[in-house]
Design a protein around this motif. Structure first.
Motif, mmCIF file in Angstrom:
data_model
loop_
_atom_site.group_PDB
_atom_site.id
_atom_site.type_symbol
_atom_site.label_atom_id
_atom_site.label_comp_id
_atom_site.label_asym_id
_atom_site.label_seq_id
_atom_site.Cartn_x
_atom_site.Cartn_y
_atom_site.Cartn_z
ATOM 1 N N LEU A 103 52.733 74.594 43.541
ATOM 2 C CA LEU A 103 52.437 75.445 44.583
ATOM 3 C C LEU A 103 51.104 75.908 44.579
ATOM 4 O O LEU A 103 50.519 76.407 43.516
ATOM 5 N N PHE A 104 50.106 75.613 45.602
ATOM 6 C CA PHE A 104 48.978 76.153 45.651
ATOM 7 C C PHE A 104 48.651 77.185 46.520
ATOM 8 O O PHE A 104 49.058 77.170 47.900
ATOM 9 N N TYR A 105 48.250 78.494 46.276
ATOM 10 C CA TYR A 105 48.157 79.780 47.081
ATOM 11 C C TYR A 105 46.620 79.916 47.211
ATOM 12 O O TYR A 105 45.862 79.590 46.563
ATOM 13 N N VAL A 106 46.385 80.329 48.465
ATOM 14 C CA VAL A 106 44.872 81.054 48.901
ATOM 15 C C VAL A 106 45.098 82.389 49.057
ATOM 16 O O VAL A 106 45.889 82.840 50.060
ATOM 17 N N SER A 107 44.521 83.327 48.311
ATOM 18 C CA SER A 107 44.537 84.762 48.693
ATOM 19 C C SER A 107 42.801 84.982 49.032
ATOM 20 O O SER A 107 41.941 84.426 48.360
ATOM 21 N N SER A 108 42.858 85.950 50.115
ATOM 22 C CA SER A 108 41.460 86.145 50.846
ATOM 23 C C SER A 108 41.207 87.722 50.973
ATOM 24 O O SER A 108 42.089 88.296 51.315
ATOM 25 N N SER A 109 39.987 88.147 50.487
ATOM 26 C CA SER A 109 39.771 89.510 50.542
ATOM 27 C C SER A 109 39.434 89.821 52.021
ATOM 28 O O SER A 109 38.754 89.117 52.615
ATOM 29 N N PRO A 110 39.539 91.003 52.764
ATOM 30 C CA PRO A 110 39.208 91.236 54.117
ATOM 31 C C PRO A 110 37.895 91.316 54.237
ATOM 32 O O PRO A 110 37.381 90.714 55.470
ATOM 33 N N GLN A 111 36.922 91.489 53.586
ATOM 34 C CA GLN A 111 35.581 91.591 53.598
ATOM 35 C C GLN A 111 35.146 89.894 53.693
ATOM 36 O O GLN A 111 34.089 89.816 54.458
ATOM 37 N N VAL A 112 35.721 89.045 53.017
ATOM 38 C CA VAL A 112 35.388 87.656 53.241
ATOM 39 C C VAL A 112 35.853 87.140 54.589
ATOM 40 O O VAL A 112 34.869 86.506 55.369
ATOM 41 N N ARG A 113 36.923 87.494 54.971
ATOM 42 C CA ARG A 113 37.412 87.121 56.551
ATOM 43 C C ARG A 113 36.139 87.715 57.563
ATOM 44 O O ARG A 113 35.848 86.976 58.470
ATOM 45 N N ALA A 114 35.948 89.176 57.214
ATOM 46 C CA ALA A 114 35.065 89.540 58.194
ATOM 47 C C ALA A 114 33.530 88.976 58.560
ATOM 48 O O ALA A 114 33.075 88.625 59.173
ATOM 49 N N ASN A 115 33.038 88.639 57.054
ATOM 50 C CA ASN A 115 31.847 88.095 57.033
ATOM 51 C C ASN A 115 31.797 86.676 57.493
ATOM 52 O O ASN A 115 30.870 86.429 58.301
ATOM 53 N N LEU A 116 32.772 85.913 57.109
ATOM 54 C CA LEU A 116 32.948 84.498 57.991
ATOM 55 C C LEU A 116 32.997 84.387 59.580
ATOM 56 O O LEU A 116 32.238 83.934 60.083
ATOM 57 N N ALA A 117 33.822 85.514 59.948
ATOM 58 C CA ALA A 117 33.946 85.557 61.433
ATOM 59 C C ALA A 117 32.590 86.195 61.974
ATOM 60 O O ALA A 117 32.402 85.615 63.094
ATOM 61 N N ALA A 118 32.056 87.027 61.469
ATOM 62 C CA ALA A 118 30.622 87.478 62.113
ATOM 63 C C ALA A 118 29.722 86.139 62.134
ATOM 64 O O ALA A 118 28.845 86.127 62.864
ATOM 65 N N TYR A 119 29.601 85.410 60.778
ATOM 66 C CA TYR A 119 28.646 84.420 60.847
ATOM 67 C C TYR A 119 28.942 83.253 61.708
ATOM 68 O O TYR A 119 27.868 82.738 62.397
ATOM 69 N N TYR A 120 30.366 83.021 62.081
ATOM 70 C CA TYR A 120 30.391 81.975 63.206
ATOM 71 C C TYR A 120 30.512 82.419 64.497
ATOM 72 O O TYR A 120 31.027 81.605 65.583
ATOM 73 N N GLY A 121 30.672 83.791 64.729
ATOM 74 C CA GLY A 121 30.877 84.330 65.874
ATOM 75 C C GLY A 121 32.296 84.328 66.482
ATOM 76 O O GLY A 121 32.630 84.125 67.642
#
Length: 536
Positions: A103-121
């Motif tokens: 099983l391969f899991y990915v966990s993401s911090s919310p700061q990463v999600r916000a930074n990537l979202a802002a970067y790509y608009g």
């Protein structure tokens, strides 16, 4: 591999002169003075002049464990080229899998999600969809979750730890003064979070006050390597990254009767130092780490380019994928878009303040009685006053960046700032009484982050996209932070935390293994740099 350079930082401490990894030198009876080194492609050969015999030389490498054990680097290994935990290694791990049961899991911090979202608009939901399409649909991970639920667990533990340490200090002071008066106004309510509840298993060793937060690995490395006297002040609660990793591997290995090594966990974090944290030996069970690899937004963007994927395009031309509800426990939420109030670094100080105000002093609306004193953009003090007498009850602070951290260290150690610091501080003071208050004010709790601006501005976060428009770094950070909080704010749900940990940790005696971290001084014999290969 994405690399962090000195140019990416605006608050940088240079590595020490002893920032080296010792190499083993094998002695030989034969003299090598007349030998030559030849380069063939990426290989190096030692050639004997007399016989022409050649021998390929081994390539020296630096691992994350080497960085942890070396005390030459002051802040972290952010300026050291490391080959582990890159996106190439993640892809190799995926390509090498042979066991269908893995099983391969990915966990993401919310700061990463916000930074990537802002970067790509993109919106936060669109960016979450992109992460799921890439990691689940394209690469074959089983799910992508955020670390918000784990952070609620950690915040609750931090608040409990502080209250216990504060009560212990008050008891010690009372004993010294010969007084046996009761401590706190709401101790019965505090016990409700403790009795018959695994979630509130109290740390068996209390951190000294002022308590210093411990979720930033860059700060922890700095303390362990240069200011070990502060170790007793560090919070004993592990970070959300490590709490999430431990929970995932515990549950999945038991639920599917797998070995821990068959559960592989990738963490997406805003800071390169999180790679160091994941590599600590204490965050492993039976030799298997709770977090196998860490990627930052800078590396994620490089991976997108390598895979020839544009997040803005795949939002419109979606990659099909499916996430099964069975890969996570029913009692653990996969996503939570609302964030805790306070700082965008997790809100540690804010929650500890509000919880302590309620449990120690019976104040249910702490914000109404807290005075905020902004020393500079990255150092802010918060003073809780008694609603009736206006007496100072608690003093806490958020402290970001190494310039402020060095002053914090002097304050906790009881040392005065240097003359230049005193002059600058005096210029900021408006009158003599303010100077006296500032000098006498002692902290009870400090939320410490190594990066200026905190986690939302972590060393692995993406800068403002280059283009015609130019945005200052502080403006860009505020834009990312605004997106981070756009879904709204939420309080820590104590009953929710208790329910999760009742399911996860059934034996309260085992709680320290799940929720706590330990720290140790990293000693160096500066007179002999070849002895730097310490082991943890």
């Amino acid at each position: 591999m994405a690399k962090l350079s000195e140019n990416d930082l605006n608050d940088f401490l240079n590595p020490g002169a002893v920032c080296i990894k010792p190499a083993e030198v094998k002695k030989s009876e034969k003299s090598h003075e007349d030998n030559e080194i030849q380069v063939q492609g990426n290989s190096y050969f030692e050639v004997t002049k007399d016989t022409g015999e050649s021998k390929e030389l081994e390539v020296a490498s630096i691992s994350l464990n080497d960085c942890l054990a070396c005390s030459g680097c002051i802040t972290s290994a952010e300026t050291v080229l490391v080959n582990l935990q890159s996106y190439q290694e993640v892809l190799k791990q995926l390509d090498a899998r042979t066991d269908d049961q893995e099983l391969f899991y990915v966990s993401s911090s919310p700061q990463v999600r916000a930074n990537l979202a802002a970067y790509y608009g993109l919106s936060l939901q669109e960016m979450q969809d992109v992460l799921e399409m890439v990691f689940v649909g394209k690469l074959g991970f089983c799910t992508v979750l955020d670390t918000n639920a784990a952070r609620e667990i950690v915040l609750q533990q931090c608040a409990l730890e502080f209250c216990e340490s504060w009560k212990q200090r008050q008891q010690e002071n009372s004993s010294e003064n010969g007084s046996e008066k009761a401590i706190g106004l709401n101790s019965s309510d505090l016990q409700k979070d403790s009795i018959n509840n695994v979630a509130s298993s109290k740390p068996d060793a209390h951190a000294k006050l002022p308590m210093l937060s411990s979720s930033c690995p860059g700060w922890i490395c700095y303390v362990e390597k240069t200011h070990s006297a502060l170790i007793p002040h560090l919070s004993r609660v592990r970070s959300p990254q490590q709490a999430c990793g431990r929970l995932l591997k515990d549950w999945a290995s038991k639920q599917y009767s797998l070995e821990r090594k068959q559960v592989w966990h990738l963490s997406l974090m805003p800071c390169f130092d999180k790679k160091l944290e994941a590599s600590r030996d204490e965050f492993s069970e039976d030799g298997v780490r709770d977090v196998d690899a860490v990627l930052t937004p800078k590396e994620i963007v490089e991976m997108f380019k390598y895979l020839d994927l544009d997040p803005r395009s795949i939002v419109k031309n979606r990659i099909p994928y499916k996430i099964s509800n069975e890969v996570l426990p029913a009692w653990y939420p996969r996503l939570t878009f609302e964030e805790q109030g306070g700082s965008s670094s997790g809100g540690y100080m804010s929650y500890v303040m509000s919880y302590a105000a309620e449990m120690l002093f019976g104040i249910h609306d702490a914000n109404s009685f807290v005075t905020k004193v902004d020393q500079n953009g990255d150092l802010t003090e918060y003073i809780l006053r008694d609603p009736r007498s206006d007496e100072t009850l608690l003093t806490m602070s958020t402290c970001y960046g190494f310039r402020n951290i060095q002053n914090l260290v002097r304050k906790v150690n009881g040392k005065n700032s240097n003359r230049r610091g005193q002059v600058l501080l005096k210029r900021r003071m408006k009158n003599d009484s303010q100077k006296i208050q500032q000098r006498n004010r002692q902290y009870d709790y400090v939320e410490v982050m190594a990066c200026p601006g905190g986690c939302i501005n972590g060393g692995g976060q993406l800068p403002f996209p280059s283009g015609e428009r130019i945005l200052a770094s502080r403006e860009w950070m505020n834009q990312v932070e605004s997106l981070y909080y756009s879904p709204g704010k939420k309080e820590v749900d104590r009953s929710f935390v208790n329910d999760i940990l009742e399911q996860w940790i059934r034996d309260p005696q085992l709680a320290p293994n799940y929720l706590q971290a330990t720290y140790r001084s990293v000693e160096t014999d500066l007179s002999n740099p070849l002895l730097l290969a310490n082991k943890w």
